[in-house]
Design an enzyme around this catalytic site. Sequence first.
Site, PDB file in Angstrom:
ATOM      1  N   HIS A  48     -93.479  -0.239  23.624  1.00 61.47           N
ATOM      2  CA  HIS A  48     -93.408   0.339  24.977  1.00 61.47           C
ATOM      3  C   HIS A  48     -93.101  -0.746  26.025  1.00 61.47           C
ATOM      4  O   HIS A  48     -93.852  -0.933  26.984  1.00 61.47           O
ATOM      5  CB  HIS A  48     -94.701   1.094  25.323  1.00 61.47           C
ATOM      6  N   ARG A  79     -90.920   9.473  25.990  1.00 66.80           N
ATOM      7  CA  ARG A  79     -92.358   9.532  25.742  1.00 66.80           C
ATOM      8  C   ARG A  79     -92.593   9.925  24.286  1.00 66.80           C
ATOM      9  O   ARG A  79     -91.814  10.696  23.705  1.00 66.80           O
ATOM     10  CB  ARG A  79     -93.021  10.580  26.647  1.00 66.80           C
TER      11      ARG A  79
HETATM   12  P1  NDP Z   1     -85.777  10.897  36.640  1.00 71.54           P
HETATM   13  O1  NDP Z   1     -86.714  11.914  37.141  1.00 71.54           O
HETATM   14  O2  NDP Z   1     -84.954  10.115  37.602  1.00 71.54           O
HETATM   15  O3  NDP Z   1     -84.749  11.568  35.606  1.00 71.54           O
HETATM   16  C1  NDP Z   1     -85.138  12.539  34.686  1.00 71.54           C
HETATM   17  C2  NDP Z   1     -83.892  13.167  34.091  1.00 71.54           C
HETATM   18  O4  NDP Z   1     -84.306  14.147  33.125  1.00 71.54           O
HETATM   19  C3  NDP Z   1     -83.050  13.901  35.144  1.00 71.54           C
HETATM   20  O5  NDP Z   1     -81.684  13.717  34.904  1.00 71.54           O
HETATM   21  C4  NDP Z   1     -83.443  15.364  34.914  1.00 71.54           C
HETATM   22  O6  NDP Z   1     -82.444  16.301  35.278  1.00 71.54           O
HETATM   23  C5  NDP Z   1     -83.618  15.360  33.407  1.00 71.54           C
HETATM   24  N1  NDP Z   1     -84.398  16.530  32.997  1.00 71.54           N
HETATM   25  C6  NDP Z   1     -85.653  16.873  33.345  1.00 71.54           C
HETATM   26  N2  NDP Z   1     -85.992  18.073  32.809  1.00 71.54           N
HETATM   27  C7  NDP Z   1     -84.894  18.485  32.128  1.00 71.54           C
HETATM   28  C8  NDP Z   1     -84.600  19.652  31.379  1.00 71.54           C
HETATM   29  N3  NDP Z   1     -85.476  20.625  31.212  1.00 71.54           N
HETATM   30  N4  NDP Z   1     -83.378  19.751  30.819  1.00 71.54           N
HETATM   31  C9  NDP Z   1     -82.450  18.770  30.986  1.00 71.54           C
HETATM   32  N5  NDP Z   1     -82.684  17.644  31.681  1.00 71.54           N
HETATM   33  C10 NDP Z   1     -83.882  17.500  32.244  1.00 71.54           C
HETATM   34  O7  NDP Z   1     -86.647   9.917  35.731  1.00 71.54           O
HETATM   35  P2  NDP Z   1     -86.337   8.397  35.347  1.00 71.54           P
HETATM   36  O8  NDP Z   1     -84.929   8.296  34.929  1.00 71.54           O
HETATM   37  O9  NDP Z   1     -86.818   7.498  36.418  1.00 71.54           O
HETATM   38  O10 NDP Z   1     -87.319   8.212  34.084  1.00 71.54           O
HETATM   39  C11 NDP Z   1     -87.148   9.011  32.938  1.00 71.54           C
HETATM   40  C12 NDP Z   1     -88.273   8.786  31.948  1.00 71.54           C
HETATM   41  O11 NDP Z   1     -88.118   7.547  31.274  1.00 71.54           O
HETATM   42  C13 NDP Z   1     -89.696   8.697  32.527  1.00 71.54           C
HETATM   43  O12 NDP Z   1     -90.205   9.958  32.876  1.00 71.54           O
HETATM   44  C14 NDP Z   1     -90.434   8.085  31.349  1.00 71.54           C
HETATM   45  O13 NDP Z   1     -90.817   9.113  30.450  1.00 71.54           O
HETATM   46  C15 NDP Z   1     -89.376   7.205  30.692  1.00 71.54           C
HETATM   47  N6  NDP Z   1     -89.626   5.771  30.922  1.00 71.54           N
HETATM   48  C16 NDP Z   1     -89.907   4.966  29.842  1.00 71.54           C
HETATM   49  C17 NDP Z   1     -90.090   3.620  30.008  1.00 71.54           C
HETATM   50  C18 NDP Z   1     -90.331   2.745  28.837  1.00 71.54           C
HETATM   51  O14 NDP Z   1     -90.592   1.558  29.016  1.00 71.54           O
HETATM   52  N7  NDP Z   1     -90.235   3.264  27.634  1.00 71.54           N
HETATM   53  C19 NDP Z   1     -90.016   2.971  31.328  1.00 71.54           C
HETATM   54  C20 NDP Z   1     -89.723   3.900  32.393  1.00 71.54           C
HETATM   55  C21 NDP Z   1     -89.539   5.240  32.174  1.00 71.54           C
HETATM   56  P3  NDP Z   1     -81.991  16.439  36.840  1.00 71.54           P
HETATM   57  O15 NDP Z   1     -81.220  15.170  37.135  1.00 71.54           O
HETATM   58  O16 NDP Z   1     -81.130  17.619  36.853  1.00 71.54           O
HETATM   59  O17 NDP Z   1     -83.255  16.562  37.645  1.00 71.54           O
HETATM   60  C1  OXD Z   2     -92.856   4.207  32.856  1.00 70.84           C
HETATM   61  C2  OXD Z   2     -93.144   3.541  31.595  1.00 70.84           C
HETATM   62  O1  OXD Z   2     -92.941   5.434  32.953  1.00 70.84           O
HETATM   63  O2  OXD Z   2     -93.276   2.303  31.583  1.00 70.84           O
HETATM   64  O3  OXD Z   2     -92.495   3.499  33.832  1.00 70.84           O
HETATM   65  O4  OXD Z   2     -93.237   4.216  30.563  1.00 70.84           O
END
Ligand code: NDP
Ligand code: OXD
Length: 306
Positions: free
Chosen positions: A269, A221
Amino acid sequence: MSLVLIRKTAPAEAWLAALRKACPGLDVRVWPDTGPVEEVEFVLTWAADPGVIAGFPRLRAIFSLGAGVDHILNDATVPASLPVARMIDRSLTAGMAQYVTMAVLQYRRGWEAMRAGQRAGLWRRPGLGGSRVGILGLGELGGACARALAGLGLDVAGWSRSAKRIDGVQAYAGMDALPAFLARSEVLVCLLPLTSELENILGRTTFDRLPWGAYLVHAGRGEHLVEADLLDALDRGQLSGAVLDVFRQEPLPAAHPFWTRADIIITPHIASQTDPATAAAHVAANIARARAGLPLIGQVDRALGY
Ligand code: NDP
Ligand code: OXD
């Protein structure tokens, strides 16, 4: 009872067709034509205006159209008791693995330098970029990217909140492990959710812990990134370049300094997008679970913020 689709900038047809197929009998309405608000049982949303979701008094659950849920949790009017589910969709996951692989490999193989050589009519062979990739966030998306990159012979590590085990991937967990993770990451990929703890995580302290000349791929983000610190790190040579897909302000303003930097690749994005054809099944499964009083698939932990 109905589901309301709230999606301001894209046509609803593909979602309507997919939901009709995956949830026969479900009454789907498209915001703002919601019909009686007390009939709305579910909302499927991307960036609803603040107050819109709170206007449905009998909601059972909120489904995000994307993997991120910050757009829902940032709306202080959304009742904290309502379950929220992030999107988990195999097309979204595959798309992110493709994007991150593309971004890492163009750096690793010197693609930009070769294109510049071609423009200049020069037969010039670039050196290889670093092979040690570190992925911030080892969740649904980060985990898939880690597997894909490890499968290509890269030396992959990942950082998450809780400890993970992924074959061929060195796992680091928690804030205490972050410096060691950064110190070995020649390419840093950000796939974190936006939480208050992680806002501004891509700033000077993080950059300066990376090996000299490291490369950044950011698809989390915009609010993770301290933009001035990125420019400074690039100017100092601490970072050698970046691929950025997300920004504090989207669309990126025309006068923004990122546009004219040769060392920054900007994508609008699009790292990955939810495909209604595959994602409607996730929505259908969660409707059934919500009606049965079961936890949702991908249910957000509000205390953690993701
Ligand atoms: P998930 O919830 O599956 O994974 C999030 C990861 O972040 C987990 O491994 C989690 O740890 C880790 N995390 C969260 N908080 C912390 C912390 N404080 N310290 C260390 N690690 C942390 O989310 P997704 O993988 O599905 O998506 C991730 C992000 O990707 C979305 O929230 C969005 O912001 C972004 N995104 C961007 C897109 C784009 O087109 N640019 C498209 C889709 C998503 P744990 O495994 O231990 O819970
Ligand atoms: C998502 C994105 O969160 O597209 O799926 O950013």
